[in-house]
Design a protein around this motif. Structure first.
Motif, short mmCIF file in Angstrom:
data_model
loop_
_atom_site.label_atom_id
_atom_site.label_comp_id
_atom_site.label_asym_id
_atom_site.label_seq_id
_atom_site.Cartn_x
_atom_site.Cartn_y
_atom_site.Cartn_z
N VAL A 157 -36.10 -55.14 -62.09
CA VAL A 157 -36.82 -55.36 -63.19
C VAL A 157 -36.23 -56.74 -63.77
N LEU A 158 -34.90 -56.97 -63.54
CA LEU A 158 -34.43 -58.13 -63.85
C LEU A 158 -35.07 -59.30 -63.10
N GLN A 159 -35.20 -58.92 -61.99
CA GLN A 159 -36.01 -60.16 -60.99
C GLN A 159 -37.22 -60.35 -61.54
N GLY A 187 -37.96 -60.07 -64.60
CA GLY A 187 -37.91 -60.86 -65.83
C GLY A 187 -37.71 -62.35 -65.57
N ALA A 188 -37.17 -62.80 -64.46
CA ALA A 188 -36.88 -64.10 -64.03
C ALA A 188 -38.41 -64.72 -63.68
N LEU A 189 -38.86 -64.11 -62.87
CA LEU A 189 -40.23 -64.53 -62.70
C LEU A 189 -41.36 -64.43 -63.88
N VAL A 190 -41.47 -63.62 -64.95
CA VAL A 190 -42.04 -63.52 -65.71
C VAL A 190 -41.87 -64.64 -66.71
N MET A 191 -40.66 -65.09 -66.93
CA MET A 191 -40.10 -66.08 -67.83
C MET A 191 -40.75 -67.49 -67.10
N ALA A 192 -40.43 -67.60 -65.82
CA ALA A 192 -41.09 -68.70 -65.26
C ALA A 192 -42.46 -68.90 -65.50
N ALA A 193 -43.10 -67.75 -65.32
CA ALA A 193 -44.34 -68.12 -65.35
C ALA A 193 -45.03 -68.48 -66.96
N GLY A 194 -44.17 -67.96 -67.98
CA GLY A 194 -44.25 -68.33 -69.31
C GLY A 194 -43.99 -69.87 -69.48
N VAL A 195 -42.89 -70.33 -68.75
CA VAL A 195 -42.68 -71.69 -68.82
C VAL A 195 -43.73 -72.40 -68.39
N LEU A 196 -44.25 -72.30 -67.08
CA LEU A 196 -45.13 -73.01 -66.58
C LEU A 196 -46.74 -73.03 -67.21
N ILE A 197 -47.12 -71.76 -68.04
CA ILE A 197 -47.99 -71.90 -68.75
C ILE A 197 -47.74 -72.82 -70.02
N VAL A 250 -44.95 -64.36 -73.25
CA VAL A 250 -44.90 -64.27 -71.77
C VAL A 250 -43.16 -64.61 -71.68
N MET A 251 -42.69 -65.58 -72.23
CA MET A 251 -41.40 -66.04 -71.76
C MET A 251 -40.37 -65.16 -72.41
N GLY A 252 -40.81 -64.59 -73.64
CA GLY A 252 -39.89 -63.67 -74.60
C GLY A 252 -39.91 -62.24 -73.91
N ALA A 253 -41.10 -61.83 -73.25
CA ALA A 253 -40.97 -60.79 -72.46
C ALA A 253 -40.00 -60.84 -71.16
N GLY A 254 -40.11 -62.30 -70.60
CA GLY A 254 -39.25 -62.08 -69.35
C GLY A 254 -37.79 -62.14 -69.81
N MET A 255 -37.48 -62.92 -70.84
CA MET A 255 -36.16 -62.83 -71.29
C MET A 255 -35.67 -61.62 -71.85
N GLY A 256 -36.50 -60.77 -72.39
CA GLY A 256 -35.97 -59.47 -72.97
C GLY A 256 -35.63 -58.60 -71.69
N LEU A 257 -36.39 -58.60 -70.63
CA LEU A 257 -35.88 -57.82 -69.46
C LEU A 257 -34.80 -58.14 -68.75
N ILE A 258 -34.34 -59.28 -69.04
CA ILE A 258 -32.97 -59.82 -68.19
C ILE A 258 -31.86 -59.73 -69.20
N VAL A 259 -31.89 -59.92 -70.49
CA VAL A 259 -30.78 -60.05 -71.43
C VAL A 259 -30.24 -58.80 -71.46
N VAL A 261 -33.60 -70.09 -59.37
CA VAL A 261 -32.49 -69.93 -58.80
C VAL A 261 -32.12 -68.50 -59.43
N ILE A 262 -32.10 -68.20 -60.78
CA ILE A 262 -31.59 -66.70 -61.19
C ILE A 262 -32.54 -65.65 -60.32
N PHE A 263 -33.78 -65.87 -59.88
CA PHE A 263 -34.60 -64.77 -59.22
C PHE A 263 -33.37 -64.69 -57.97
N LEU A 264 -33.44 -65.60 -57.45
CA LEU A 264 -32.55 -65.67 -55.93
C LEU A 264 -31.23 -64.95 -56.08
N LEU A 265 -30.39 -65.60 -56.92
CA LEU A 265 -29.14 -64.96 -57.49
C LEU A 265 -28.79 -63.40 -57.46
#
Length: 504
Positions: A348-350, A352-362, A385-394, A470-474
């Motif tokens: 779920v956290l990973q 979130g990182a990918l979803v947030m990255a997708a939102g940033v690229l959009i 999209v960015m907010g959803a990704g961030m929420g999955l992480i924080v 980077v966060i996704f990999l970590l």
């Protein structure tokens, strides 16, 4: 923030109504701090316009607060353990209120930066006491309800900060322009000081750890040696002393590690418990928190300047544009903790990182596609999209980082997590001069500002997307599932080092 283990401490009487007044007071203080962090960003363009602040001063108005807050968090918590949490809370809220007044009355950008640093230092005294006071004030069976309220306050602070900042800035109350965003803290802080002295019950830890002021000094020095050249380097033409200072910061960090090792062996009370880094999931989690803080520090400052300076939007329009982001963060955070992480764990956290990255690229694509004609509603998709990704992480990240930490070090680990996130945020704010202003040629004609800021925004967001990668990999080093009962770890997610002793 850190939790305090009070299972063996004297419990307050369940019928004592004073504890609910105490809760309202400390929650208001927590809300004031959360709002103050977000409210300033929306007013930055107004400060720059009316006070003639340079871009490096703008960075320090936000980074100075984060740096002082980060440097003092662990020490603030230990001061409460030693001298009494009520006493340190009152000192903190009083100092925070005074610093807010100095910010609102600042006669130049230099005074504002200094006042913001003082405000961050006072927040470092005030904030760590909040949950400690809650633990010492409420019996165990009531804390679930209380922490539910605390979560709601956190969400409300995240949503209301930018909107409140926009309304106060746009309203130009009494012709004060941006100043009411700080002055509004005065009546709240004074009321908290008066009522807190009456209703909060004193508590302290009978066997509190000692202070590590040398450790605090080394951390602060290293960050200053790194951040100051980053924020001023571009304006000064990247002088040699800047590179020397940044290299010297690494030497100071090495000295910090050596000193903390000696301090831990001597009296067992270092600022940083180095043995924690032997736990792979904790070491990776600290890296995640730091890098995540860098990404957020870059994004929020650049985003504000892009909308208000680059696109020429009002503070109110910029604040309203961010509402979908805040709502998405809150909604995704609730789902993440309650439904998704218990079932899918680390994935779920990973995600979130990918979803947030997708939102940033959009967002990067939309900024280039629509240019200066982009509308608020067109930003809604990438922000959601960015907010959803961030929420999955924080929401679940702290528990994931702490899940394999032995209980006796949970308080130190919790404090360190909050500290490095704030340090990462300060570093991200410092990097804005490189990833955003570094691609903007100055001086700019008025007609060139919009296009230049759009280019800078896209470039900075490219860095944010890379940070998410980077966060996704970590996160592969985090536990696959949050541990419920690791040997030596108990259910309390982040207990402070010592049990509190209620003081009449």
């Amino acid at each position: 923030m850190t939790f305090t283990d009070t299972r063996h401490a004297p419990q307050p009487a369940a019928g004592d109504r004073r504890r609910w007044f105490a809760l309202a007071i400390v929650m208001t203080a927590a809300f004031m701090d959360l709002v103050d962090v977000t409210i300033v960003n929306i007013a930055i363009p107004s400060i720059q316009r009316h006070e003639g602040a340079t871009f490096s001063q703008i960075q320090w108005i936000t980074a100075g607060y984060a740096l002082a807050f980060a440097a003092g968090l662990v020490t603030g918590g230990r001061l409460g353990d030693i001298h009494g949490r009520k006493r340190i809370f009152l000192v903190g809220i009083g100092g925070f209120t005074l610093a807010s007044a100095l910010c609102g009355l600042a006669v130049n950008p230099e005074m504002l930066v200094a006042s913001r640093i003082l405000q961050g230092a006072m927040a470092a005294l005030m904030v760590p006491q909040v949950l400690s006071i809650v633990h010492a004030t409420f019996p165990a069976h009531e804390r679930g309800k209380v922490f539910g309220l605390f979560g709601a306050i956190v969400g409300l602070g995240a949503v209301s900060g930018p909107l409140l900042g926009a309304l106060l800035t746009e309203g130009n109350l009494f012709g004060l322009e941006w100043r009411p965003i700080f002055l509004i803290n005065l009546p709240v802080g004074i009321a908290g000081l008066v009522l807190g002295s009456r209703f909060i019950t004193e508590s302290k830890a009978p066997r509190a750890l000692k202070l590590d002021l040398v450790g605090v000094a080394l951390v602060t020095l290293a960050l200053l040696m790194l951040l100051y050249p980053l924020t001023r380097g571009r304006e000064l033409g990247w002088p040699v002393w800047g590179y020397v200072s940044m290299a010297g910061a690494l030497v100071v960090f090495a000295a910090l590690v050596a000193y903390e090792r000696v301090k831990g062996a001597r009296d067992g009370s270092p600022l940083i418990e180095l043995s924690l880094f032997k736990v792979k999931s904790f070491a990776a989690g600290i890296a995640v928190q730091t890098v995540f803080g860098i990404g957020l520090g870059i994004f929020f400052l650049v985003w504000t300047m892009y909308m208000q300076i680059g696109l020429g939007w009002s503070a109110l329009r910029a604040g309203l544009t961010g509402v979908p982001f805040s709502v998405a963060v809150s909604a995704a955070a609730g789902m993440s903790v309650q439904l998704l992480v218990p079932r899918y764990g680390r994935k779920v956290l990973q995600a979130g990182a990918l979803v947030m990255a997708a939102g940033v690229l959009i967002y990067v694509w939309e900024a280039g596609r629509y240019g200066q004609s982009i509308a608020s509603w067109q930003m809604a998709l990438p922000l959601v999209v960015m907010g959803a990704g961030m929420g999955l992480i924080v929401a679940p990240l702290t528990d994931a980082v702490l899940s394999e930490v032995p209980r006796e070090h949970a308080g130190s680990a919790s404090g360190l997590i909050n500290t490095v996130q704030q340090m990462g945020n300060a570093l991200g704010l410092g990097l804005v001069s490189v990833v955003f202003f570094g691609v903007i040629d100055e001086p700019l004609a008025r007609a060139e500002v919009g296009a230049a800021f759009t280019d800078g925004f896209q470039h900075a967001l490219g860095w944010v997307a890379a940070v998410m990668g980077v966060i996704f990999l970590l996160m592969f080093a985090l536990p696959k599932r949050p541990a419920q009962h690791v040997e030596g770890v108990e259910d309390a997610p982040a207990a402070v080092e010592k049990e509190p002793e209620l003081v009449p």
